[in-house]
Design an enzyme around this catalytic site. Structure first.
Site, PDB file in Angstrom:
ATOM      1  N   CYS A 238     -42.471  97.834 -63.225  1.00 11.48           N
ATOM      2  CA  CYS A 238     -43.387  97.161 -62.066  1.00 11.48           C
ATOM      3  C   CYS A 238     -44.377  95.475 -62.779  1.00 11.48           C
ATOM      4  CB  CYS A 238     -44.551  98.031 -62.150  1.00 11.48           C
ATOM      5  SG  CYS A 238     -43.803  99.147 -61.335  1.00 11.48           S
ATOM      6  N   ALA A 240     -44.847  92.291 -62.262  1.00 10.86           N
ATOM      7  CA  ALA A 240     -46.164  91.274 -62.299  1.00 10.86           C
ATOM      8  C   ALA A 240     -47.760  91.889 -62.213  1.00 10.86           C
ATOM      9  CB  ALA A 240     -45.575  90.264 -60.517  1.00 10.86           C
ATOM     10  N   PRO A 241     -48.035  90.291 -62.208  1.00 10.92           N
ATOM     11  CA  PRO A 241     -47.957  89.270 -62.694  1.00 10.92           C
ATOM     12  C   PRO A 241     -46.983  88.501 -64.134  1.00 10.92           C
ATOM     13  CG  PRO A 241     -50.000  89.765 -63.189  1.00 10.92           C
ATOM     14  CD  PRO A 241     -49.492  90.721 -63.135  1.00 10.92           C
ATOM     15  N   GLU A 270     -39.539  93.353 -60.110  1.00 11.60           N
ATOM     16  CA  GLU A 270     -41.053  93.595 -59.620  1.00 11.60           C
ATOM     17  C   GLU A 270     -40.279  93.462 -57.274  1.00 11.60           C
ATOM     18  OE1 GLU A 270     -44.808  93.270 -59.089  1.00 11.60           O
ATOM     19  OE2 GLU A 270     -44.112  93.285 -56.981  1.00 11.60           O
ATOM     20  N   ASP A 299     -36.652  96.661 -56.378  1.00 16.30           N
ATOM     21  CA  ASP A 299     -37.875  97.139 -56.498  1.00 16.30           C
ATOM     22  C   ASP A 299     -36.836  98.244 -57.698  1.00 16.30           C
ATOM     23  OD1 ASP A 299     -38.008 100.287 -55.234  1.00 16.30           O
ATOM     24  OD2 ASP A 299     -37.468  99.720 -53.667  1.00 16.30           O
ATOM     25  N   ASP A 319     -46.150 100.547 -64.784  1.00 17.38           N
ATOM     26  CA  ASP A 319     -46.990 100.265 -64.745  1.00 17.38           C
ATOM     27  C   ASP A 319     -47.712 100.476 -62.946  1.00 17.38           C
ATOM     28  OD1 ASP A 319     -49.428  99.339 -65.621  1.00 17.38           O
ATOM     29  OD2 ASP A 319     -49.366  97.213 -65.320  1.00 17.38           O
ATOM     30  N   CYS A 420     -54.491 101.487 -64.161  1.00 19.90           N
ATOM     31  CA  CYS A 420     -55.777 100.956 -64.704  1.00 19.90           C
ATOM     32  C   CYS A 420     -57.281 101.626 -63.575  1.00 19.90           C
ATOM     33  CB  CYS A 420     -55.949  99.205 -64.342  1.00 19.90           C
ATOM     34  SG  CYS A 420     -55.777  98.862 -63.192  1.00 19.90           S
TER      35      CYS A 420
END
Ligand code: SAM
Length: 594
Positions: A238, A240-241, A270, A299, A319, A420
């Site tokens: 996963c 980006a960015p 991404e 994906d 992430d 996060c």
């Protein structure tokens, strides 16, 4: 409608509604005639300067003379008149522009007085002062700067970009007083903490990709994954960015044996095509194009673990999109200080900052606010505990699906999983479910215990919650957390690593390799030199030094860890998305383009 009217409308709407949010107000409004970025920048900068501009407008009595101007419109126009490079963005004959420029002598004089009252010797000094004041709560957090070792070194950056900074010995000193302070991080290599008001945008190091703004905690996953040459290829599922992807690339690059070509590839997935473009730009800017292979809108769940392309993938970084509840500095609507309306007894000084309910835990500490932040930084207020629970359930099920997919890569021996988020549902609970899953058990996946983690993270004191780990203290200790209000200057974050034995004897450790001081392998498991330089006859004659041998016949990675310590430490932030929950789009995986 002009830029100024549209911006005034958004500012007044976001300030008056409960839960108003400038970003959502601007970027969520589909019928804006002016460019969204321009509206956002004008609104934000005007809020930032509004304490000074209010003084200028009140003292020059602009609103007494120009009765048609609303306080907000006056602020926006005076902002551009005094501070924007090109002045007011309207034709010279436009009525709004004329209503300001008729008073230019008085406005300029009052602006100078406002600067002198603040004891700022120059406009630059005033800018710095205003930037610090505006940071508010965020002033308690340093800017974390990851030095991109694909392009530069910590030493070079200390001697150039940060030459005028004073080095301090703890992260709290960076934010204790205004000024230019810098701290070389003790946990993550090549990471610096810098005074929050420092304006990076104009530095050459920032525009060239030599330094990357990345929260300390966001640097944990790539550092913990710790990919070595013998681990083979790496997947960032996963991406980006691209903070972690480029961090991975820099670690991979630093371990390429001298005089040799890279043998490892970092595959970046991404799913979102728009965000893929951001990723592509970041990869290019960071100088990581040769190591990272990416395709638009791929994906991860569509990637076939058994495809030949991924047969050498030893490490994966996950992430995924999450609730974003650990993110710092996105909570508040900026304050607007409005000028007074002449004749009105009621002060128009207005604080449009959203006053959110602060709930507390049993121990009296602040509890997370029920806000979800998507991958583009957009916030959604969650109106009830029930709604929050439903959202967290959906997110954690998607996160677990991704993690279990990663478990299926045949050569994988190490995986990191991070969010996060501060919520146990997305963190320890996902870890436990993954460990208890069929695929997790069948393939021998275990959690990487604390004592086998890279030194900086072994020593990082904030660990997972035992309660959230259903009472399993070992799992909790293996999990790494951070909290945004704990004085360590970082965002709320979670990361854990999984390991398994792919080839018996080589599983968690470093294997029987000898490394140089940069962590590069110079002798393979048979003691044979891997680099041309090591092939000199005198080197070939020597045998492996006994004192490097551990009891089980492996060799410790002492030098590499010393190197980690000597290197310093550096955001793009990365929240979560509602739209990603389904995981998969229709269509087949078609591999990576060159
Ligand atoms: N790791 C990134 C960084 O450090 O810069 C931040 C990643 S962000 C939290 C999550 C990203 O995963 C989003 O860009 C989202 O579009 C992407 N994503 C979500 N589901 C995905 C999937 N099934 N495959 C690939 N990407 C996905």
């Amino acid at each position: 409608m002009s830029l100024y009217h549209e911006t005034a409308e958004i500012l007044s709407a976001t300030s008056s509604t409960a839960g108003g949010n400038l970003k959502t107000g601007v970027f969520g409004k589909k019928d804006l005639k002016s460019p969204q970025q321009q509206v956002y920048a004008l609104a934000l900068e005007t809020c930032k300067w509004s304490p000074v501009l209010k003084e200028v407008i009140d003292k020059s009595e602009l609103l007494r003379h120009e009765r048609k101007l609303s306080p907000l419109l006056a602020l926006l126009l005076v902002h551009d008149y005094i501070l924007a490079k090109g002045g007011i963005a309207l034709p010279a004959t436009h009525g709004l522009r004329a209503s300001i420029e008729r008073h230019k002598a008085r406005l300029n004089a009052e602006f100078t007085r406002a600067r002198l009252r603040r004891k700022a010797g120059s406009l630059e000094a005033l800018r710095e002062q205003i930037a610090t004041e505006f940071l508010g709560e965020a002033a308690a957090y340093p800017r974390w700067v990851r030095v991109n070792i694909l392009k530069t070194t910590v030493e070079d950056q200390l001697a150039t970009t940060f030459a005028t900074f004073s080095r301090v010995l703890s992260v709290s000193e960076v934010t204790a007083t205004p000024g230019k302070f810098l701290y070389v991080d003790e946990h993550v290599p090549n990471l610096l903490a810098v005074s929050p008001s420092f304006e990076f945008a104009k530095t050459e190091a920032y525009t060239s990709g030599a330094i990357i703004l990345q929260d300390k905690a966001s640097c944990f996953p790539a550092y913990l994954l710790d990919p070595h040459v013998e681990d083979g290829d790496v997947i960032d599922s996963c991406a980006a960015p691209g903070n972690k992807t480029t961090h991975l690339a820099s670690i991979v690059h630093s371990r390429i044996p001298e005089n040799e070509e890279p043998t490892q590839t970092v595959y970046a997935f991404e799913k979102d095509s728009k965000r893929s473009r951001t990723l592509e730009k970041m990869v290019k800017l960071a100088g990581a194009k040769d190591i990272i292979r990416m395709n638009f809108g791929q994906d991860f769940l569509k990637a076939d673990p058994n495809s030949d392309l991924f047969s050498n993938v030893g490490c994966l970084l996950l992430d995924p999109s999450c609730s974003g509840s650990g993110i710092v500095g996105r909570d508040d609507m900026p304050t607007v200080h409005l000028p007074d309306i002449p004749g009105s007894s009621k002060s128009q000084l207005s604080d449009s900052r959203r006053k959110r309910k602060r709930e507390t835990n049993d121990d009296g500490k602040k509890k997370a606010q029920p806000v979800l932040v998507d991958d583009d930084g957009k916030e959604t207020l969650v109106s009830s505990e029930k709604e929050l629970k439903a959202r967290l359930e959906a997110l954690s099920s998607f996160q677990l699906t991704l993690l279990l997919h990663a478990f299926k890569f045949p050569a994988a021996r190490r995986i990191t999983y991070s969010t996060c988020s501060i919520h146990a549902e997305e963190n320890e609970q996902v870890v436990l479910k993954a460990l208890q899953s069929d695929v997790g058990k069948q393939r021998g996946w275990r959690i990487l215990p604390r004592d086998r983690q890279v030194r900086g993270l072994r020593e990082w004191p904030v660990r997972g919650s035992v309660d959230a780990s259903d009472g399993d203290a070992e799992v909790a200790d293996a999990c790494i957390r951070s909290y945004k209000d704990d004085g360590r200057g970082v965002m709320g974050f979670f990361v854990a690593a999984f390991v398994r034995d792919v080839r018996p004897g080589l599983e968690d450790g470093d294997g029987p390799y000898i490394r140089d001081e940069n962590g590069r392998i110079i002798r393979d498991h048979l003691g044979m030199p891997t680099s041309k330089l090591e092939c000199r006859p005198e080197t070939l004659r020597g045998s492996l030094p006994n004192n490097e041998s551990t009891q089980d016949g492996h060799y410790e990675q002492v030098e590499h860890e010393e190197e980690d310590e000597s290197m310093g430490s550096g955001d793009l932030s990365e929240p979560s998305s509602d739209s990603d929950l389904s995981g998969a789009d229709e269509g087949e995986w078609n591999g990576f383009g060159d």
